[in-house]
Structure formats: structure tokens, C-alpha cells
Design a protein around this motif. Sequence first.
Motif, PDB file in Angstrom:
ATOM      1  N   UNK A  66       0.830  -1.210   0.000  1.00 27.14           N
ATOM      2  CA  UNK A  66       0.000   0.000   0.000  1.00 27.14           C
ATOM      3  C   UNK A  66       0.862   1.256   0.000  1.00 27.14           C
ATOM      4  N   UNK A  67       2.068   1.134   0.525  1.00 28.35           N
ATOM      5  CA  UNK A  67       2.980   2.280   0.574  1.00 28.35           C
ATOM      6  C   UNK A  67       3.891   2.189  -0.648  1.00 28.35           C
ATOM      7  N   UNK A  68       3.580   3.014  -1.620  1.00 26.56           N
ATOM      8  CA  UNK A  68       4.209   2.859  -2.932  1.00 26.56           C
ATOM      9  C   UNK A  68       5.186   3.970  -3.271  1.00 26.56           C
ATOM     10  N   UNK A  69       6.264   3.561  -3.930  1.00 31.26           N
ATOM     11  CA  UNK A  69       7.224   4.528  -4.440  1.00 31.26           C
ATOM     12  C   UNK A  69       6.777   4.935  -5.840  1.00 31.26           C
ATOM     13  N   UNK A  70       6.699   6.222  -6.074  1.00 33.50           N
ATOM     14  CA  UNK A  70       6.373   6.688  -7.419  1.00 33.50           C
ATOM     15  C   UNK A  70       7.651   7.276  -7.994  1.00 33.50           C
ATOM     16  N   UNK A  71       8.197   6.609  -8.966  1.00 33.68           N
ATOM     17  CA  UNK A  71       9.532   6.955  -9.464  1.00 33.68           C
ATOM     18  C   UNK A  71       9.646   8.412  -9.891  1.00 33.68           C
ATOM     19  N   UNK A  72      10.698   9.021  -9.411  1.00 35.58           N
ATOM     20  CA  UNK A  72      10.955  10.412  -9.780  1.00 35.58           C
ATOM     21  C   UNK A  72      10.030  11.413  -9.122  1.00 35.58           C
ATOM     22  N   UNK A  73       9.096  10.934  -8.293  1.00 33.36           N
ATOM     23  CA  UNK A  73       8.138  11.865  -7.690  1.00 33.36           C
ATOM     24  C   UNK A  73       8.139  11.775  -6.162  1.00 33.36           C
ATOM     25  N   UNK A  74       7.902  10.597  -5.631  1.00 32.73           N
ATOM     26  CA  UNK A  74       7.824  10.473  -4.177  1.00 32.73           C
ATOM     27  C   UNK A  74       7.083   9.226  -3.768  1.00 32.73           C
ATOM     28  N   UNK A  75       6.124   9.399  -2.876  1.00 31.17           N
ATOM     29  CA  UNK A  75       5.406   8.252  -2.337  1.00 31.17           C
ATOM     30  C   UNK A  75       3.909   8.486  -2.359  1.00 31.17           C
ATOM     31  N   UNK A 106       0.037   6.390  -0.901  1.00 29.23           N
ATOM     32  CA  UNK A 106      -0.666   5.276  -0.271  1.00 29.23           C
ATOM     33  C   UNK A 106      -1.817   4.943  -1.191  1.00 29.23           C
ATOM     34  N   UNK A 107      -1.835   3.718  -1.709  1.00 31.72           N
ATOM     35  CA  UNK A 107      -2.863   3.394  -2.681  1.00 31.72           C
ATOM     36  C   UNK A 107      -3.113   1.900  -2.748  1.00 31.72           C
ATOM     37  N   UNK A 108      -4.346   1.555  -3.064  1.00 30.69           N
ATOM     38  CA  UNK A 108      -4.692   0.145  -3.282  1.00 30.69           C
ATOM     39  C   UNK A 108      -4.532  -0.236  -4.746  1.00 30.69           C
ATOM     40  N   UNK A 109      -4.281   0.777  -5.583  1.00 31.40           N
ATOM     41  CA  UNK A 109      -4.105   0.478  -7.005  1.00 31.40           C
ATOM     42  C   UNK A 109      -2.748  -0.196  -7.206  1.00 31.40           C
ATOM     43  N   UNK A 110      -2.572  -0.773  -8.364  1.00 33.15           N
ATOM     44  CA  UNK A 110      -1.284  -1.349  -8.703  1.00 33.15           C
ATOM     45  C   UNK A 110      -0.229  -0.258  -8.601  1.00 33.15           C
ATOM     46  N   UNK A 111       0.927  -0.604  -8.031  1.00 36.33           N
ATOM     47  CA  UNK A 111       1.940   0.429  -7.897  1.00 36.33           C
ATOM     48  C   UNK A 111       2.483   0.857  -9.255  1.00 36.33           C
ATOM     49  N   UNK A 112       2.813   2.126  -9.358  1.00 43.37           N
ATOM     50  CA  UNK A 112       3.208   2.712 -10.646  1.00 43.37           C
ATOM     51  C   UNK A 112       4.605   2.247 -11.046  1.00 43.37           C
TER      52      UNK A 112
END
Length: 232
Positions: A215-224, A226-232
Motif C-alpha cells: 500500500x505504501x508505494x514509491x512513485x519513481x521520480x516523484x515520491x510516495x 498510499x494506494x490500493x491500485x497497482x503500484x506505478x
Amino acid sequence: MSTINVLVVEDEEAILTLIQFTLEQAGFNVTGCTSVEATKPYLLEKLPDVVLLDWMLPGTSGIQLTKQLRQDARTKDLPIILLTARSDDVDKEMGLNLGADDYLTKPFSPRELVARVNALLRRRAPQKTSEVIDLAGIALDPNERTVIGNGQAIHFGPTEFKLLHFFMTHADRVYTRRQLLDLVWGDHVFVEERTVDVHIRRLRRALAPAQLENLVQTVRGAGYRFSQKESA
Ligand code: CA
């Protein structure tokens, strides 16, 4: 429950005392000032979670302070409620246009005051409220400071708890490390951005036994986020 700091600026001592008493009874930490000038040392040192600001003050008026706060990057997002007399109808609109979040007409009941402050916090800083959040298999209770993930109790350090609370009240939005430092760690905190990474790792590690770490996802080049969606 995290302490919520309210700054009240009101030149009529009786009203100031009443507001202070009412909010303290409701669990808030209140600082009262009788002029805008008197708030300066406080505001330099820390930012309150909510400002209650009387419209008519000797010296700098409440509306002038609102304008000043909105023009400064550090204070521009402070939740502000203007206190007005019943005769200030035209001015209310101006107050909202100039950046106040809400206004309260005097005289008001203690109950109304607390309700307005809580409503504003829910809108502007939901991580500061004490409402239980149930999301994505996690139930977080800010009052009890407990977290149940997929049916099991999870224990966090204070920073991880605050971070999770923030994420759960701001799901699906991406935050940079700097934003997380400002919003979770707080104002005037001079810590390195990679400190965020350390706490994100600890948060994931704590969530892992309940299989909730994704649920705690790293978004590359952006930050973090919290999401239930597939991580980016
Ligand atoms: Ca006044």
C-alpha cells in the motif's frame, strides 16, 4: 491523539477567555493573543494548526494578517477562521475572498465554535483529527493510537504512525519527500529528505506481516503514495 494547536487573536479579554476555555475543554492546545503584533514571536517559532482571528483589532486588523499569512509561502496554507460582528456582512465576503477559510459571527455558542474548528480541520488537515479511519484493510484509531491490519495489531514508532495516518487521510495522492517533511514532520524541521526513506522502509516493514506493505508505494521520480491500485 496528536495535540492540535490553536492560535486565537482577540482583543476583547472576556471573549478571548471564553474561546480559550471552550477549546481547551474540547482538548485543544490554545494560545491567546490580544493583538496581531503579539502573535509574531509565536508564529516565528511554530505554526498553529488553526488560527481564530478577530476581524477588528487595534493596530493590524485580522484581515490584514490574513493577507500577510496568505502571501508567505510558509504560512499560506494555515487554516484561518475569522471572527466577525453581526454587522460586518459585506466584509465577510471580502474576508473569504482574501483567503480566510471560514468565518464565525459573534456571539457564537461554545458548541458552534468547536464544531467549526473540527469541520475546518477535517477539510484542511484530516490527519490532525481523531476520527477512526478504516481503509484498505487497515483500521487506524488516532485516539487509542492503535492500528489493526488484516485483523492483527500492528505496532509503529510515533513517526511511522503519523506517516501512516497522513497517508490514509490522503490516499492516492503522490507526495514528494519535501512535502512529507512539511506535512508530517512539521514546520521548521531541518532534516534531510532521505530521512523520509528510512521511515517509509520502517513503515513497510511493520505492515509486511499483515501483507499490507504494498500500500505504501514509491512513485519513481516523484515520491510516495498510499494506494490500493497497482503500484506505478
Ligand atoms: Ca475586536
